[in-house]
Design a protein around this motif. Structure first.
Motif, PDB file in Angstrom:
ATOM      1  N   GLU A  90      38.184  35.467  19.252  1.00  0.00           N
ATOM      2  CA  GLU A  90      38.728  36.818  19.298  1.00  0.00           C
ATOM      3  C   GLU A  90      39.981  36.774  18.434  1.00  0.00           C
ATOM      4  O   GLU A  90      40.871  35.949  18.656  1.00  0.00           O
ATOM      5  CB  GLU A  90      39.082  37.200  20.735  1.00  0.00           C
ATOM      6  N   VAL A  92      43.237  38.537  17.328  1.00  0.00           N
ATOM      7  CA  VAL A  92      44.146  39.607  17.750  1.00  0.00           C
ATOM      8  C   VAL A  92      45.213  39.786  16.681  1.00  0.00           C
ATOM      9  O   VAL A  92      45.805  38.809  16.216  1.00  0.00           O
ATOM     10  CB  VAL A  92      44.787  39.276  19.126  1.00  0.00           C
ATOM     11  N   ARG A  94      48.756  41.839  15.892  1.00  0.00           N
ATOM     12  CA  ARG A  94      49.817  42.563  16.618  1.00  0.00           C
ATOM     13  C   ARG A  94      50.864  43.094  15.650  1.00  0.00           C
ATOM     14  O   ARG A  94      51.291  42.368  14.746  1.00  0.00           O
ATOM     15  CB  ARG A  94      50.522  41.617  17.584  1.00  0.00           C
ATOM     16  N   ALA A  98      53.452  43.658  23.051  1.00  0.00           N
ATOM     17  CA  ALA A  98      52.862  44.261  24.255  1.00  0.00           C
ATOM     18  C   ALA A  98      51.991  43.201  24.922  1.00  0.00           C
ATOM     19  O   ALA A  98      51.783  42.113  24.368  1.00  0.00           O
ATOM     20  CB  ALA A  98      52.021  45.489  23.901  1.00  0.00           C
ATOM     21  N   GLY A  99      51.500  43.538  26.116  1.00  0.00           N
ATOM     22  CA  GLY A  99      50.514  42.701  26.791  1.00  0.00           C
ATOM     23  C   GLY A  99      50.921  41.250  26.912  1.00  0.00           C
ATOM     24  O   GLY A  99      52.059  40.934  27.261  1.00  0.00           O
ATOM     25  N   LEU A 101      51.524  38.930  24.751  1.00  0.00           N
ATOM     26  CA  LEU A 101      52.607  38.408  23.891  1.00  0.00           C
ATOM     27  C   LEU A 101      53.964  38.720  24.517  1.00  0.00           C
ATOM     28  O   LEU A 101      54.847  37.857  24.591  1.00  0.00           O
ATOM     29  CB  LEU A 101      52.535  39.016  22.486  1.00  0.00           C
ATOM     30  N   TYR A 121      41.830  33.491  19.830  1.00  0.00           N
ATOM     31  CA  TYR A 121      41.453  33.090  21.192  1.00  0.00           C
ATOM     32  C   TYR A 121      40.005  32.623  21.138  1.00  0.00           C
ATOM     33  O   TYR A 121      39.167  33.261  20.481  1.00  0.00           O
ATOM     34  CB  TYR A 121      41.571  34.283  22.156  1.00  0.00           C
ATOM     35  N   ASP A 175      48.426  46.873  18.766  1.00  0.00           N
ATOM     36  CA  ASP A 175      47.673  45.650  18.504  1.00  0.00           C
ATOM     37  C   ASP A 175      46.181  45.962  18.636  1.00  0.00           C
ATOM     38  O   ASP A 175      45.809  47.047  19.089  1.00  0.00           O
ATOM     39  CB  ASP A 175      48.079  44.493  19.456  1.00  0.00           C
ATOM     40  N   PHE A 176      45.356  45.037  18.208  1.00  0.00           N
ATOM     41  CA  PHE A 176      43.910  45.202  18.405  1.00  0.00           C
ATOM     42  C   PHE A 176      43.230  43.855  18.331  1.00  0.00           C
ATOM     43  O   PHE A 176      43.811  42.882  17.843  1.00  0.00           O
ATOM     44  CB  PHE A 176      43.291  46.175  17.383  1.00  0.00           C
ATOM     45  N   LYS A 177      42.008  43.833  18.841  1.00  0.00           N
ATOM     46  CA  LYS A 177      41.194  42.618  18.819  1.00  0.00           C
ATOM     47  C   LYS A 177      39.988  42.870  17.925  1.00  0.00           C
ATOM     48  O   LYS A 177      39.393  43.952  17.981  1.00  0.00           O
ATOM     49  CB  LYS A 177      40.736  42.328  20.246  1.00  0.00           C
ATOM     50  N   ASP A 200      38.949  50.556  23.628  1.00  0.00           N
ATOM     51  CA  ASP A 200      38.775  49.409  24.539  1.00  0.00           C
ATOM     52  C   ASP A 200      39.412  48.146  23.973  1.00  0.00           C
ATOM     53  O   ASP A 200      39.758  47.241  24.723  1.00  0.00           O
ATOM     54  CB  ASP A 200      37.270  49.100  24.738  1.00  0.00           C
ATOM     55  N   SER A 201      39.493  48.073  22.648  1.00  0.00           N
ATOM     56  CA  SER A 201      39.943  46.817  22.038  1.00  0.00           C
ATOM     57  C   SER A 201      41.238  46.975  21.239  1.00  0.00           C
ATOM     58  O   SER A 201      41.634  46.061  20.530  1.00  0.00           O
ATOM     59  CB  SER A 201      38.834  46.255  21.146  1.00  0.00           C
ATOM     60  N   CYS A 202      41.867  48.139  21.359  1.00  0.00           N
ATOM     61  CA  CYS A 202      43.141  48.384  20.653  1.00  0.00           C
ATOM     62  C   CYS A 202      44.198  48.816  21.660  1.00  0.00           C
ATOM     63  O   CYS A 202      43.865  49.346  22.720  1.00  0.00           O
ATOM     64  CB  CYS A 202      43.023  49.558  19.678  1.00  0.00           C
ATOM     65  N   ARG A 203      45.467  48.654  21.310  1.00  0.00           N
ATOM     66  CA  ARG A 203      46.524  49.379  22.025  1.00  0.00           C
ATOM     67  C   ARG A 203      46.985  50.503  21.112  1.00  0.00           C
ATOM     68  O   ARG A 203      47.421  50.245  19.980  1.00  0.00           O
ATOM     69  CB  ARG A 203      47.693  48.466  22.385  1.00  0.00           C
ATOM     70  N   ARG A 219      43.370  49.175  32.852  1.00  0.00           N
ATOM     71  CA  ARG A 219      43.962  47.918  33.333  1.00  0.00           C
ATOM     72  C   ARG A 219      45.117  48.190  34.294  1.00  0.00           C
ATOM     73  O   ARG A 219      45.306  47.505  35.271  1.00  0.00           O
ATOM     74  CB  ARG A 219      44.528  47.102  32.159  1.00  0.00           C
TER      75      ARG A 219
HETATM   76  N1  UDP Z   1      41.810  42.480  23.822  1.00  0.00           N
HETATM   77  C1  UDP Z   1      40.451  42.740  23.897  1.00  0.00           C
HETATM   78  N2  UDP Z   1      39.649  41.895  24.605  1.00  0.00           N
HETATM   79  C2  UDP Z   1      40.124  40.809  25.262  1.00  0.00           C
HETATM   80  C3  UDP Z   1      41.510  40.552  25.189  1.00  0.00           C
HETATM   81  C4  UDP Z   1      42.324  41.396  24.470  1.00  0.00           C
HETATM   82  O1  UDP Z   1      39.966  43.707  23.306  1.00  0.00           O
HETATM   83  O2  UDP Z   1      39.338  40.082  25.877  1.00  0.00           O
HETATM   84  C5  UDP Z   1      42.686  43.364  23.044  1.00  0.00           C
HETATM   85  C6  UDP Z   1      43.592  44.199  23.933  1.00  0.00           C
HETATM   86  O3  UDP Z   1      42.997  45.452  24.211  1.00  0.00           O
HETATM   87  C7  UDP Z   1      44.828  44.366  23.084  1.00  0.00           C
HETATM   88  C8  UDP Z   1      44.854  43.100  22.219  1.00  0.00           C
HETATM   89  O4  UDP Z   1      43.541  42.569  22.251  1.00  0.00           O
HETATM   90  O5  UDP Z   1      44.666  45.479  22.221  1.00  0.00           O
HETATM   91  C9  UDP Z   1      45.855  42.070  22.698  1.00  0.00           C
HETATM   92  O6  UDP Z   1      45.615  41.791  24.054  1.00  0.00           O
HETATM   93  P1  UDP Z   1      46.584  40.813  24.867  1.00  0.00           P
HETATM   94  O7  UDP Z   1      46.505  39.429  24.301  1.00  0.00           O
HETATM   95  O8  UDP Z   1      47.951  41.399  24.939  1.00  0.00           O
HETATM   96  O9  UDP Z   1      45.903  40.667  26.257  1.00  0.00           O
HETATM   97  P2  UDP Z   1      45.899  41.581  27.560  1.00  0.00           P
HETATM   98  O10 UDP Z   1      47.246  42.131  27.757  1.00  0.00           O
HETATM   99  O11 UDP Z   1      44.846  42.606  27.245  1.00  0.00           O
HETATM  100  O12 UDP Z   1      45.472  40.600  28.607  1.00  0.00           O
END
Ligand code: UDP
Length: 254
Positions: A90, A92, A94, A98-99, A101, A121, A175-177, A200-203, A219
């Motif tokens: 995955e 990511v 940023r 946020a989240g 980090l 990841y 951020d986004f994944k 679902d995969s972005c902030r 969440r």
């Molecule tokens: N994210 C995702 N799938 C995952 C983990 C993270 O789409 O399994 C996205 C999440 O929506 C955010 C970005 O990746 O936009 C960074 O996520 P973060 O590492 O901060 O983890 P989280 O706070 O979601 O546990």
């Protein structure tokens, strides 16, 4: 009757065999999961919105020459994609803290980062997707150094495109994944963008109010997820004004 062969079922999507060799059908479900599926709900209409938003983003990326697995949308919940060999990472990107980090490094959420940061990841539900470095990726053979370079170049292009796209409609891309795959064309292989890019995969934060317009609404139990995703779609011009239907589920432009 659905006779298609199911290739893979994930938390929010199902992959079916496609109509031609080398293609698959990606089906968006309404399931919302977080914290490695420990939290799970069905949110009516989420799959339809993510299908449309991801289609819009992938089609625009294709149009500017960023390679993706996307071919075309088939219906409300499904799109035709090229079959790729998914790289088990995955990625990511940023722009703002946020989240995880913010938590891990003790940086206040909302702090602009000095530059965009790319993290990797390892995709493993069993291990809770641990963060890994380039050393791990190359040592364990998940990707070669050249592939990592290609993935990072792709990530930067996608981030630049998305940041501008969302800024233009009053949304900050925090951020986004993203996920990538190997696409084989005869003897040639290239790294392409795969999976989905959606709220679902972005902030995504509203520029003025900082309101969250992404999966953090689920969440963090903030409510209003469908309304927020519909608003993202509406601002991108995917849902027309009179079709943003907060309560009755989205009705979509074909
Ligand atoms: N994210 C995702 N799938 C995952 C983990 C993270 O789409 O399994 C996205 C999440 O929506 C955010 C970005 O990746 O936009 C960074 O996520 P973060 O590492 O901060 O983890 P989280 O706070 O979601 O546990």
């Amino acid at each position: 009757m659905n006779r298609r062969r199911r290739i893979y079922e994930g938390k929010a999507k199902v992959l079916f065999e496609g109509p031609e060799p080398g293609t698959l059908i990606q089906h968006f479900k309404d399931d919302a999961t977080a914290f490695n599926a420990k939290k799970h709900e069905i949110i009516d209409g989420k799959g339809v919105l993510n299908n449309r938003i991801s289609e819009f983003i992938f089609q625009n990326l294709n149009d500017i020459g960023v390679p993706t697995h996307f071919i075309r949308r088939l219906n409300m919940r499904e799109q035709l994609i090229r079959e790729v060999e998914i790289i088990p990472l995955e990625v990511v990107v940023r722009n703002v803290a946020a989240g995880s980090l913010a938590k891990r490094l003790g940086i206040e959420e909302g702090t602009q980062l000095p530059r965009s940061i790319i993290e990797f990841y390892y995709k493993s539900d069993k291990l809770d997707d641990p963060m890994v470095s380039e050393e791990h990726i190359t040592a364990f053979g998940w990707a070669t150094p050249q592939e990592i370079d290609d993935i990072m170049a792709l990530a930067i292009r996608v981030n630049d495109f998305l940041s501008g796209l969302f800024l233009g409609v009053g949304i900050r891309l925090v951020d986004f994944k993203m996920e990538t795959g190997r696409l084989w064309e005869g003897e040639m292989m290239r790294i392409v963008l795969a999976d989905e890019i959606s709220p679902d995969s972005c902030r995504l934060w509203d520029i003025k109010s900082n309101d969250k317009m992404d999966k953090d609404r689920f969440r963090r139990d903030l409510g209003g997820l469908i309304e927020a995703y519909s608003e993202v779609a509406r601002r991108l011009g995917i849902l027309s004004e009179n079709e943003s239907t907060p309560m009755g589920g989205p009705r979509l432009v074909q």
